[in-house]
Scaffold this active site. Structure first.
Site: not given
Length: 397
Positions: A102-103, A6
């Site tokens: 973003d992951e 993350d």
DNA sequence: TCTGGGGTCCTAGGACCC
DNA sequence: TCTGGGGTCCTAGGACCC
């Protein structure tokens, strides 16, 4: 074993990276204070100390943190940075599953011989990302994606959290109910009202009881979740896809012409993305949110594929007229649902010469705009707001 | 403190069919 | 005369996530 990686306060971190003056300061990406109806997209950790967080109304953020640096989101830049990071993950495993900007999940099966034990690989990933991009990440490590996902949130920012094999359920038991991924506000309230206040309570509740008040699918999901078992959600390929655009207006819309212009703008937005990403669709959906936040939607599937922004606009307008009740509108949205791959529209019917011309015209405009995104080509009706629209790459968290 | 934008999945109810 | 049981497909709304 799986890693969940993350990116920490991603949008804000990118802004700080791009402008070193912002380092160590409260940076808030999202709406600009003073604008009505805007929220925080991402707050840097410095800003979070003031109580500012994602989805908070922007004026509230400003009251908490007037000294903050407020920036509009620059999605083009964040996507670029995101690609950089994703490319690094590929060095560690052939099985990388990006979940959002973003992951990411990284399957570490079989990587042991190259990179050593998973704990070391996790540290290596963190180090590589920082060196190559200047960004910090938080990493969760566990025997399945579901637990890894929760683990990555345990020690942010720049964190690492490991749940050893066999410890999955014990780990879940250490969490408050609201940290169980997939349990939101409404579900939490339902659980409370059935006397379930902790994960331990949940573990004592039979599946049939959970299914009874959560519904079959949610009941099963939750039953597995509290046991730290992999939830199907992360594995299955998505059923259907959709592309949509929506906008919340600073002032309520009531005037027909303004509403029409708004629908046209959204239609163009959706159609261009459809064309760019090579999808076709027969189903149009529109969404109306009134000033009091009551929300309604209506959708219709036709025999023919959407041929152009003009075509989409006409269908959307018809749906709008069917549903609109005359009250002030705060949000309008248009979506194309049940997407099918491939954009060639086959021969739709014998009378679509006009449609075909319109389609080709829009394709040319799209090509020009792709080459030069700042080129001010648009429909005359949208011209007055095109300068504004240009800068409005909309935010995500 | 009035609450963004872009998605996915699930459910309930109606239409329709055998 | 007021009624079964199964199935599928579609739509509107809700819940959740980033």
């Amino acid at each position: 074993m799986f890693l969940h990686v993350d990116l920490d306060a991603f949008f804000a971190s990118v802004e700080q990276l791009d402008n070193p003056d912002f380092l160590g300061k409260p940076v808030i990406v999202g709406a600009i204070p003073g604008h009505k109806r805007g929220v925080v997209s991402t707050a840097s950790y410095e800003a979070r100390k003031f109580g500012v967080h994602s989805a908070m109304p922007i004026d509230q953020a400003y009251r908490l943190c007037p000294q903050g640096i407020y920036l509009p989101s620059n999605m083009r830049r964040y996507r670029e940075k995101s690609h950089q990071v994703m490319a690094i993950f590929g060095e560690f495993s052939p099985d990388v599953q990006q979940m959002s900007i973003d992951e990411t999940f990284i399957d570490l099966t079989g990587t042991q011989r190259l990179f050593g034990p998973p704990e070391e690989t996790a540290q290596l990933v963190k180090k590589r990302v920082l060196e190559a991009t200047g960004l910090t990440v938080s990493v969760g490590l566990a025997s399945n994606r579901y637990v890894a996902k929760i683990a990555s949130g345990m020690s942010k920012p720049d964190g690492f959290f490991y749940v050893p094999i066999g410890q999955e359920q014990a780990f879940m038991e250490s969490l408050p109910l609201k940290k169980v991924w997939g349990v939101g506000e409404k579900t939490l309230a339902k659980l409370y009202s059935h006397g379930i206040h902790t994960v331990q309570d949940a573990l004592k509740t039979p599946l049939s009881v959970l299914e009874g008040f959560l519904g079959e699918a949610s009941g099963q999901f939750f039953y597995k979740a509290v046991r730290g078992m992999e939830a199907a959600t992360f594995r299955e390929a998505p059923h259907s896809r959709s592309i949509s655009a929506e906008n919340t207006y600073e002032e309520n819309l009531t005037d027909r012409y303004t509403i029409g212009t708004a629908l046209m703008d959204l239609s163009q937005n959706v159609m261009f993305r459809l064309m760019k990403e090579d999808w076709k669709s027969k189903t149009v959906c529109i969404k109306i949110r009134y000033y009091d936040f009551t929300t309604t939607s209506i959708q219709e599937t036709s025999q023919r594929y959407i041929a152009s922004a003009e075509d989409l606009f006409q269908r959307a307008t018809e749906l709008f007229d069917k549903r609109y009740n005359g009250r002030g509108i705060r949000l309008l949205g248009i979506g194309a649902m049940n997407l099918e791959p491939g954009q060639e529209l086959v021969q739709q019917d014998l009378f679509d010469f006009g449609q075909e011309r319109q389609h080709k015209l829009e394709e040319v405009v799209l090509q020009l705009k792709t080459k030069n995104p700042d080129l001010p080509i648009t429909k005359a009706r949208l011209l007055s707001k095109s300068a504004k629209a240009n800068a409005s790459e909309k935010g995500e968290d």
